[in-house]
Scaffold this active site. Structure first.
Site, short mmCIF file in Angstrom:
data_model
loop_
_atom_site.label_atom_id
_atom_site.label_comp_id
_atom_site.label_asym_id
_atom_site.label_seq_id
_atom_site.Cartn_x
_atom_site.Cartn_y
_atom_site.Cartn_z
N ASP A 127 79.34 -22.80 22.04
CA ASP A 127 78.86 -24.06 22.61
C ASP A 127 79.60 -25.23 21.93
O ASP A 127 80.83 -25.27 21.95
CB ASP A 127 77.34 -24.14 22.44
CG ASP A 127 76.69 -25.27 23.20
OD1 ASP A 127 76.51 -25.14 24.42
OD2 ASP A 127 76.35 -26.29 22.58
N HIS A 129 73.01 -18.09 27.98
CA HIS A 129 73.99 -18.95 27.32
C HIS A 129 74.10 -18.71 25.82
O HIS A 129 75.17 -18.90 25.23
CB HIS A 129 73.61 -20.41 27.58
CG HIS A 129 74.56 -21.40 26.97
ND1 HIS A 129 75.83 -21.61 27.45
CD2 HIS A 129 74.41 -22.23 25.89
CE1 HIS A 129 76.44 -22.52 26.72
NE2 HIS A 129 75.60 -22.92 25.77
#
Length: 326
Positions: free
Chosen positions: A126, A299
């Protein structure tokens, strides 16, 4: 009093998390605390293991705790350094900025050098992955290999933003607002905002380790941490984007091997309208040596699929080491 089924279920999950917390072991058994100052940051986190140095960089809205399943396995082969990004977790910035990815990368290089690591591999998830590729571009002599978890470069994301992305990643736009509006809004109920974010990312906050969630919650309650996260996203709209565009115009590429691990997510990147573009294809605009793998999870790859992440990372790093010593 009237209790809805949804409220009752939420209360039950909360109680389950409390029970798990009471039984939760330390997340990084055998690791040492990281407390390392540079000219602009006092880095916190953990370090452990022996072997070639490996820098692990977490994402939003988390801390080094995201690596709790991955780092111990990697520490059997590598010297693992897992800091909180500047302003995140318990790492504290010592000046007002600017805090774009270039600045963060420079401080991480300084931190690693102070630990005796002049050249090292980088694995980022991320926001940490965005720091990682900027670090690799700006300091090619420092980075031996780079792995991106769930990220393609910022320049490719902005050029493909549409309404579906805007709905799912609304915080990208909320955090861009001027003044202290985002800070004031997040301060109204930090726990609710964090829980909604983690629920969306993980498909349910109860799927995450309760000790890690507790660490994220403790940090997010700190106004300086929330401010650092907001500034992180603001830089993506400003100087981070400018730096990417300048590299693209100059034909500058990442010199080391690159691997991307991609979750079951919609790819947002320039050219995605073709329907055949993969995350690895996007990264080939930025590096010549690229490999890529899809992983079936949400994610938060380091927490939702740690086994698969380790399974892919270790051979990639081993091959990079052999190439560097050949």
């Amino acid at each position: 009093m009237i209790f809805s089924a949804e409220a009752s279920q939420s209360e039950n999950l909360f109680q389950v998390r409390l029970i798990k917390m009471s039984r939760a072991p330390h997340l990084f058994e055998g690791f040492s605390p990281l407390d390392r100052p540079t000219s602009r940051v006092r880095f916190a986190g953990v370090t452990g293991g022996e072997g070639p140095p490996l820098l692990l960089l977490h994402g939003y809205p988390e801390s080094h705790a995201t690596w709790h399943d991955v780092a111990p396995a990697l520490a059997k082969r590598y010297t693992v350094v897992a800091p909180d990004l500047p302003g995140y977790g318990k790492s504290r910035v010592l000046d007002a900025g600017p805090w774009d990815k270039r600045a963060v990368g420079a401080e991480l290089v300084a931190m690693m050098r102070s630990l005796g690591h002049d050249r090292f591999a980088v694995v980022g998830h991320d926001r940490g992955a965005r720091v990682g590729y900027r670090l690799a571009l700006d300091h090619p002599d420092r980075v031996s290999a780079y792995c991106s978890l769930a990220v393609v470069p910022t320049l490719d994301v902005w050029s493909a933003v549409d309404r579906q992305f805007a709905k799912g990643a609304f915080h990208w736009f909320l955090f861009l607002q001027p003044g202290d509006l985002p800070e004031r809004m997040l301060a109204a109920d930090p726990d609710a905002f964090l829980e909604a974010t983690l629920n969306q990312m993980a498909g349910g906050i109860e799927r995450l380790h309760p000790a890690a969630v507790a660490a994220y919650r403790e940090a997010f309650r700190d106004s300086s941490v929330r401010r650092a996260m907001i500034e992180d996203y603001r830089s993506a709209y400003e100087s981070d984007l400018d730096h990417d565009a300048a590299d693209r115009a100059a034909g500058r590429k990442i010199a080391c091997p690159v691997m991307v691990l991609w979750a079951d997510e919609r790819l947002v990147a320039s050219g995605m309208e073709t329907g055949v573009l993969t995350a690895a294809d996007v990264w080939r605009r930025w590096a010549d040596d690229v490999s890529g793998f899809d992983i079936s999870c949400g994610h938060l790859l380091p927490e939702q699929a740690p086994g698969e992440v380790i399974e892919k990372i270790v051979p990639f790093l081993e091959a990079s080491l052999k190439r560097n010593t050949a």
